[in-house]
Scaffold this active site. Sequence first.
Site, PDB file in Angstrom:
ATOM      1  N   CYS A  69     -34.524 -12.030  -7.524  1.00 40.74           N
ATOM      2  CA  CYS A  69     -35.834 -12.396  -6.991  1.00 40.74           C
ATOM      3  C   CYS A  69     -35.695 -13.034  -5.603  1.00 40.74           C
ATOM      4  O   CYS A  69     -35.330 -12.358  -4.656  1.00 40.74           O
ATOM      5  CB  CYS A  69     -36.555 -13.293  -7.987  1.00 40.74           C
ATOM      6  SG  CYS A  69     -38.328 -13.423  -7.704  1.00 40.74           S
ATOM      7  N   HIS A  70     -35.976 -14.327  -5.450  1.00 40.73           N
ATOM      8  CA  HIS A  70     -35.767 -15.001  -4.166  1.00 40.73           C
ATOM      9  C   HIS A  70     -34.331 -15.517  -4.026  1.00 40.73           C
ATOM     10  O   HIS A  70     -33.966 -16.027  -2.959  1.00 40.73           O
ATOM     11  CB  HIS A  70     -36.744 -16.161  -3.994  1.00 40.73           C
ATOM     12  CG  HIS A  70     -38.154 -15.731  -3.696  1.00 40.73           C
ATOM     13  ND1 HIS A  70     -39.086 -15.495  -4.679  1.00 40.73           N
ATOM     14  CD2 HIS A  70     -38.781 -15.476  -2.518  1.00 40.73           C
ATOM     15  CE1 HIS A  70     -40.238 -15.129  -4.129  1.00 40.73           C
ATOM     16  NE2 HIS A  70     -40.076 -15.101  -2.822  1.00 40.73           N
ATOM     17  N   GLU A 129     -44.462 -10.526  -2.024  1.00 40.86           N
ATOM     18  CA  GLU A 129     -44.808 -11.796  -1.372  1.00 40.86           C
ATOM     19  C   GLU A 129     -46.277 -11.805  -0.956  1.00 40.86           C
ATOM     20  O   GLU A 129     -46.988 -12.809  -1.107  1.00 40.86           O
ATOM     21  CB  GLU A 129     -43.906 -12.028  -0.158  1.00 40.86           C
ATOM     22  CG  GLU A 129     -43.757 -13.481   0.247  1.00 40.86           C
ATOM     23  CD  GLU A 129     -42.981 -14.302  -0.767  1.00 40.86           C
ATOM     24  OE1 GLU A 129     -43.640 -15.017  -1.555  1.00 40.86           O
ATOM     25  OE2 GLU A 129     -41.738 -14.233  -0.777  1.00 40.86           O
TER      26      GLU A 129
END
Length: 226
Positions: free
Chosen positions: A133-134, A164
Site C-alpha cells: 500500500c503506502h 489516492e
Amino acid sequence: MPRAKKILITLTSHDRLGDTGRGTGYYLPEAAHPWKVFTDAGYDVDLVSVSGGKPTADGADISDPIQKAFLHDPKIAAQLEATPRPGQVTAGDYDAILYVGGHGTMWDFPHDQDLADLARDIYEAGGAVAAVCHGPAGLVNLTLSDGSHLVAGKNVAAFTNSEEASVGLTEVVPFLLQSALEERGAKHSAASDFTAHVVVDGRLVTGQNPASATEVGEAVVKVLAS
C-alpha cells in the site's frame, strides 16, 4: 547452530494526516495479515518503527480475528509498547523486511536513512524487501551500495494515484507514491482501485493496497523458500 528464521515488520511513527486535523499511523491490517502468514510459515516476527516507542495504529477492525490475534499476541503486544528504531536492530538477524502502509509512511519512511540502510543490508545479503500500500514510500529513496535505486527497472505495485484521488488525499500527501516510484525508474503496474494486486520482481515484493496484504506475506514466504 543456524539462527532462527526472522522477518522484520516496519511501522510508521507519523500520526498526523497533514493539515487536515485528522490522525493517521500504520495500517493495522497490513501488519496483522502478513504477520499471520509469516508466523504460520515458521518465522519469528519483530517490529520496528521510525521513531521507536509506541506507534499509532490506524484502520483497526477488531471484528477481524487476525487483527485481534495480532494485538493480543504477547510478543507483539510487548513490542508495540516499545518498538526499537531502525538503527537499533541488526540487518543480519533478518531474512526479510516488510514496510507496512498507512498514510503516515508518506511523511517519515522516505527520509529515515537508518531504515533505508537496514533494508539495503538485508537485500544485499540475499534477503527479501517487501512493501504494501503506502509502505513503498520506504522504497522511494532506498539506494543500493552502488548508488542505484532499488526500484530502478523493477516491476512494482503501490497505492495508485487513482486510489489516492478516490480517498480525497491527493493534495494532502507530500507526494504521489506511484509517481515518485516511476520517477525513480520503477515499472509500476496497477489493478482496479482497491482490488488485490501483488508484484514480485526477484527478491522485491510489493502490493497495491490493503486488500493485497495477505498475498504480499504469502509471496515473501515463497521468495524466501526459493
